[in-house]
Design an enzyme around this catalytic site. Structure first.
Site, PDB file in Angstrom:
ATOM      1  N   ARG A  19      -0.398  -1.097   8.427  1.00 34.45           N
ATOM      2  CA  ARG A  19      -0.517  -1.740   7.121  1.00 34.45           C
ATOM      3  C   ARG A  19       0.526  -2.787   6.778  1.00 34.45           C
ATOM      4  O   ARG A  19       1.205  -2.977   5.812  1.00 34.45           O
ATOM      5  CB  ARG A  19      -0.392  -0.579   6.103  1.00 34.45           C
ATOM      6  CG  ARG A  19      -1.062   0.573   6.007  1.00 34.45           C
ATOM      7  CD  ARG A  19      -0.821   1.499   4.951  1.00 34.45           C
ATOM      8  NE  ARG A  19      -1.610   2.975   5.367  1.00 34.45           N
ATOM      9  CZ  ARG A  19      -2.720   3.153   4.712  1.00 34.45           C
ATOM     10  NH1 ARG A  19      -3.502   2.370   3.864  1.00 34.45           N
ATOM     11  NH2 ARG A  19      -3.052   4.542   5.059  1.00 34.45           N
ATOM     12  N   LYS A  48     -13.681  -2.595  -0.778  1.00 34.84           N
ATOM     13  CA  LYS A  48     -12.604  -3.307  -1.803  1.00 34.84           C
ATOM     14  C   LYS A  48     -11.430  -3.695  -1.167  1.00 34.84           C
ATOM     15  O   LYS A  48     -11.409  -3.222  -0.019  1.00 34.84           O
ATOM     16  CB  LYS A  48     -12.405  -2.202  -2.828  1.00 34.84           C
ATOM     17  CG  LYS A  48     -11.874  -0.842  -2.188  1.00 34.84           C
ATOM     18  CD  LYS A  48     -11.960   0.352  -3.464  1.00 34.84           C
ATOM     19  CE  LYS A  48     -11.443   1.651  -2.749  1.00 34.84           C
ATOM     20  NZ  LYS A  48     -10.251   1.689  -2.102  1.00 34.84           N
ATOM     21  N   LYS A  77     -10.912   6.562  -1.822  1.00 36.17           N
ATOM     22  CA  LYS A  77     -10.377   5.712  -0.826  1.00 36.17           C
ATOM     23  C   LYS A  77      -9.008   5.097  -1.335  1.00 36.17           C
ATOM     24  O   LYS A  77      -8.906   4.609  -2.281  1.00 36.17           O
ATOM     25  CB  LYS A  77     -11.416   4.438  -0.486  1.00 36.17           C
ATOM     26  CG  LYS A  77     -12.564   5.050   0.271  1.00 36.17           C
ATOM     27  CD  LYS A  77     -12.018   5.817   1.685  1.00 36.17           C
ATOM     28  CE  LYS A  77     -13.130   6.617   2.470  1.00 36.17           C
ATOM     29  NZ  LYS A  77     -13.146   7.788   1.697  1.00 36.17           N
ATOM     30  N   ASP A  78      -8.289   4.748  -0.254  1.00 37.17           N
ATOM     31  CA  ASP A  78      -6.849   4.203  -0.457  1.00 37.17           C
ATOM     32  C   ASP A  78      -6.792   2.849  -0.951  1.00 37.17           C
ATOM     33  O   ASP A  78      -7.778   2.101  -0.890  1.00 37.17           O
ATOM     34  CB  ASP A  78      -6.178   4.248   0.903  1.00 37.17           C
ATOM     35  CG  ASP A  78      -4.782   4.050   0.676  1.00 37.17           C
ATOM     36  OD1 ASP A  78      -4.110   4.338  -0.223  1.00 37.17           O
ATOM     37  OD2 ASP A  78      -4.098   3.993   1.867  1.00 37.17           O
ATOM     38  N   ARG A  79      -5.669   2.619  -1.560  1.00 33.07           N
ATOM     39  CA  ARG A  79      -5.393   1.164  -2.256  1.00 33.07           C
ATOM     40  C   ARG A  79      -4.956   0.230  -1.030  1.00 33.07           C
ATOM     41  O   ARG A  79      -5.445  -0.922  -1.024  1.00 33.07           O
ATOM     42  CB  ARG A  79      -4.183   1.085  -3.179  1.00 33.07           C
ATOM     43  CG  ARG A  79      -4.031  -0.090  -3.896  1.00 33.07           C
ATOM     44  CD  ARG A  79      -2.662  -0.248  -4.825  1.00 33.07           C
ATOM     45  NE  ARG A  79      -2.547   0.941  -5.505  1.00 33.07           N
ATOM     46  CZ  ARG A  79      -3.177   0.890  -6.697  1.00 33.07           C
ATOM     47  NH1 ARG A  79      -3.640  -0.155  -7.331  1.00 33.07           N
ATOM     48  NH2 ARG A  79      -3.030   2.074  -7.743  1.00 33.07           N
TER      49      ARG A  79
END
EC number: 5.4.99.27
Length: 416
Positions: A19, A48, A77-79
């Site tokens: 990340r 997104k 779902k993750d940011r």
């Protein structure tokens, strides 16, 4: 990962970071079925960037002046990622939708189709991941290490830990709010969620939470940006109550919790269950997640309990991923195993100074949990590793509800 210390592979660490950007972490949902093109509900496939699923569906509902209850999705779902998934709006046709590409920021509409059925939580096979691990120790060597780890995990399965997404990545407090609710301290639960600033947060977030802790509710509300929409909704509930009858009571704090969207407020106790589950699985890895222990509660690939265990064949069935040992997401009605596994489970409860009955959450009963048994491992498929200039890219498919970080930590050899 919280409450996780052990590794089940013994390779050298590749090291590295995940990340570094959202583009380094790509997730694509694999649905149980695709929309048919006919029906009274509309499915919308999105991609997104830097947004949570709940944020997107709330913005959709707001733009169309609809109740959030008319929206649906299969998975949260993750940011901090690029994620692709289907969303649903019930009882509406594709032609009635606005141009969401113009309305939703950091969201691309990929497809829109009608379908007979609504989309509900859990209705997916799993997720495909493509993840870049940057700044590894030696990219050429690390490709081979990662391949060795993935081959080993294909044999044993991956420890079925919950990742930081379950608890909050910058501010890991979701499980702490849940613990407060289980212990019956609703005011502390609200204070933990709204206040309790973390130095790693954005300055405005930190200062707003600090103001709340100082009892300056309106000042905290005014300073909070739109991204703190849930904290703001709770403070508004509290300030409205304060204006009506002065001092805040426990009922006011209960109303503040109840003002949150259902998926969010249900997540608090679930996160605490997950926190304890991680601790139990961490202990189980020391004796084997791919071994049958007398007293184990076993489930099959459809998550049905195996009541009549044939001890002559059970290990072969585990080796072939036909069945799996389980650990509890502790709740008011979940049974504990016997033998070594049961001792692990009981010790975790005793160490927390709680009982299973506490998970009924009598002050907020709608947020309580009966608990379930969950596999201590999951199967990994479709693996691939390739070298990058400054690291490696790993690809794999895992079942719904499982976390990619459980795989990555075995490669990197530190918690992620």
């Amino acid at each position: 990962m919280l409450n996780v210390e052990t590794f089940i592979t013994d390779t050298k660490p590749t090291g590295g970071k995940i990340r570094q950007s959202n583009e380094d972490f790509y997730v694509e949902e694999v649905p149980l079925q695709l929309p048919s093109g006919k029906g009274q509900n509309t499915w919308i496939q999105i991609q997104k960037n830097g947004r949570t699923t709940l944020d997107v569906v709330l913005d959709m509902a707001k733009a169309m002046h609809l109740s959030r209850k008319r929206t649906g999705f299969a998975g949260m779902k993750d940011r901090s990622a690029i994620t692709r998934q289907w969303l649903c709006i019930s009882n509406i046709t594709p032609e009635e939708l606005p141009d969401f590409n113009e309305i939703l920021h950091n969201v691309e509409i990929l497809d829109i189709k009608a379908n007979e059925k609504k989309l509900r939580m859990g209705q997916l096979k799993g997720n495909k991941f493509k993840i870049n691990i940057r700044n590894t120790n030696n990219p050429s060597e690390d490709v081979e290490i990662a391949q060795e780890v993935l081959e080993s995990l294909k044999q044993t399965g991956v420890p079925n830990y919950y990742g930081y997404q379950r608890f909050g990545e910058v501010r890991s407090t979701t499980h702490l709010v849940g613990k407060c609710l289980v212990e019956g301290d609703v005011k502390k639960a609200v204070d933990t969620y709204i206040g309790n600033p973390n130095p790693e947060e954005h300055d405005i977030h930190y200062e707003a939470r600090k103001l709340y802790d100082e009892g300056k509710l309106q000042d905290a509300y005014d300073l909070m940006p739109k991204s703190m929409r849930y904290e703001k909704s709770m403070i508004k509930q509290l300030t409205d109550s304060q204006r009506k009858h002065g001092n805040l009571t426990e009922k006011d704090y209960i109303r503040a919790i109840e003002s949150l969207p259902k998926p969010l407020k249900r997540m608090f106790v679930n996160a605490y269950e997950s926190y304890l589950f991680n601790k139990i699985v961490n202990e189980r890895t020391k004796v084997g997640i791919n071994k049958y222990l007398p007293g184990d509660i076993i489930i099959d690939s459809e998550e049905h309990w195996i009541h009549d265990i044939d001890e002559d064949t059970i290990q072969d069935d585990i080796d072939n991923f036909k069945v799996n040992p389980t650990a509890p997401l502790i709740g008011s009605k979940v049974p504990f195993a016997e033998g070594i596994q049961g001792e692990i489970e009981q010790k975790v409860v005793d160490d927390e100074n709680i009982t299973k009955e506490d998970f009924m959450c009598p002050k907020t009963p709608k947020l309580g949990s009966h608990g379930i048994r969950r596999s201590v491992r999951f199967k990994i498929d479709d693996t691939h590793v390739e070298k990058l200039d400054d690291g490696i890219r790993v690809e794999f498919f895992i079942p719904r509800g499982c976390y990619a970080t459980s795989v990555l930590r075995e490669i990197i050899k530190h918690n992620v």
